[in-house]
Motif scaffolding. Sequence first.
Motif, PDB file in Angstrom:
ATOM      1  N   LEU A  30       0.817  -1.211   0.000  1.00  0.00           N
ATOM      2  CA  LEU A  30       0.000   0.000   0.000  1.00  0.00           C
ATOM      3  C   LEU A  30       0.855   1.267   0.000  1.00  0.00           C
ATOM      4  O   LEU A  30       0.501   2.259  -0.641  1.00  0.00           O
ATOM      5  N   THR A  31       1.970   1.242   0.715  1.00  0.00           N
ATOM      6  CA  THR A  31       2.859   2.408   0.726  1.00  0.00           C
ATOM      7  C   THR A  31       3.417   2.671  -0.663  1.00  0.00           C
ATOM      8  O   THR A  31       3.485   3.830  -1.118  1.00  0.00           O
ATOM      9  N   SER A  32       3.812   1.628  -1.346  1.00  0.00           N
ATOM     10  CA  SER A  32       4.324   1.759  -2.711  1.00  0.00           C
ATOM     11  C   SER A  32       3.254   2.308  -3.651  1.00  0.00           C
ATOM     12  O   SER A  32       3.513   3.220  -4.451  1.00  0.00           O
ATOM     13  N   MET A  33       2.034   1.794  -3.527  1.00  0.00           N
ATOM     14  CA  MET A  33       0.930   2.250  -4.381  1.00  0.00           C
ATOM     15  C   MET A  33       0.550   3.692  -4.080  1.00  0.00           C
ATOM     16  O   MET A  33       0.289   4.484  -4.991  1.00  0.00           O
ATOM     17  N   THR A  34       0.536   4.052  -2.809  1.00  0.00           N
ATOM     18  CA  THR A  34       0.195   5.422  -2.412  1.00  0.00           C
ATOM     19  C   THR A  34       1.250   6.410  -2.895  1.00  0.00           C
ATOM     20  O   THR A  34       0.928   7.512  -3.356  1.00  0.00           O
ATOM     21  N   ALA A  35       2.515   6.025  -2.790  1.00  0.00           N
ATOM     22  CA  ALA A  35       3.605   6.894  -3.248  1.00  0.00           C
ATOM     23  C   ALA A  35       3.528   7.120  -4.755  1.00  0.00           C
ATOM     24  O   ALA A  35       3.727   8.235  -5.242  1.00  0.00           O
ATOM     25  N   ARG A  36       3.217   6.070  -5.492  1.00  0.00           N
ATOM     26  CA  ARG A  36       3.078   6.208  -6.945  1.00  0.00           C
ATOM     27  C   ARG A  36       1.874   7.066  -7.294  1.00  0.00           C
ATOM     28  O   ARG A  36       1.922   7.866  -8.236  1.00  0.00           O
ATOM     29  N   SER A  37       0.798   6.915  -6.547  1.00  0.00           N
ATOM     30  CA  SER A  37      -0.396   7.728  -6.778  1.00  0.00           C
ATOM     31  C   SER A  37      -0.107   9.199  -6.525  1.00  0.00           C
ATOM     32  O   SER A  37      -0.561  10.079  -7.256  1.00  0.00           O
ATOM     33  N   PHE A  38       0.662   9.480  -5.452  1.00  0.00           N
ATOM     34  CA  PHE A  38       1.019  10.859  -5.133  1.00  0.00           C
ATOM     35  C   PHE A  38       1.900  11.455  -6.220  1.00  0.00           C
ATOM     36  O   PHE A  38       1.812  12.640  -6.537  1.00  0.00           O
TER      37      PHE A  38
END
Length: 253
Positions: free
Chosen positions: A239-247
């Motif tokens: 989730l951290t990886s996905m959130t960082a990419r989304s940001f």
Amino acid sequence: MYLSLKSEIIKIKRTSIRKMLLMIPFICSLLAIGFNFLSGDPDVISLSAETIINHWGILWLSVLIALTAGLLNNLERKSTNFKTILALPINLQKKEMSRVLLIIGFVVLGSLLLVAALSLTRILIQTASIAVPLSSCILAVILMFVTSLWQVPFCLWLSRKTNFFITLLLNSMLNLNLGALFAPTEAWWFIPYSWHLRVQMPLTKLHSNGIPLPQNDELLSYSVIPIALVVSIIFFIVLTSMTARSFNKIEVK
């Protein structure tokens, strides 16, 4: 990463966010103890420390995470609507990960304050013969912290896509309903909101509904703890990886 984290800390330095958030563990403790005293039953009152942990997992831990994420994004929206961040020559993924670390820091402080409240409760209130050791209570708080880490990137992403109130309502209500419902079932591992509630059961000897578990109950098995730790850490990383990419994608908006 260090400079990004430092800048986030400076942003909230002159706000009431820190004081407000760090009051949550004490509110949780006072309400849990008050709830026990209202029962009038000495056996229930003597399990106040365990009840504090139960209330922390059922509601307040998720509230703390959702509040922190929502307030951080609100602060950014009200100031420059993320324009300052986007204008800087920085790695946006690292910037988002620094915000994740900041929220984790708040949760760590909240958990430490809860441990202090638990210790004080054990000193002031006589424990029951079925009470668990204080060390088990502290371990339960630590395990609940680790198994709820995935909520940090999730709430950051959700509050950015929606708003503060939806994030707070959705995260707390899903935890209160889905978590409490599935934690005592065999499908607990399939519902992330039940992980932190399930790992505290063998340590506090309490059901997710706050009722003491009978001896030899299957919910007292410690075998769920390593499973919950592994799946929660993996889920947090994903989730951290996905959130960082989304940001990172807001750069082109």
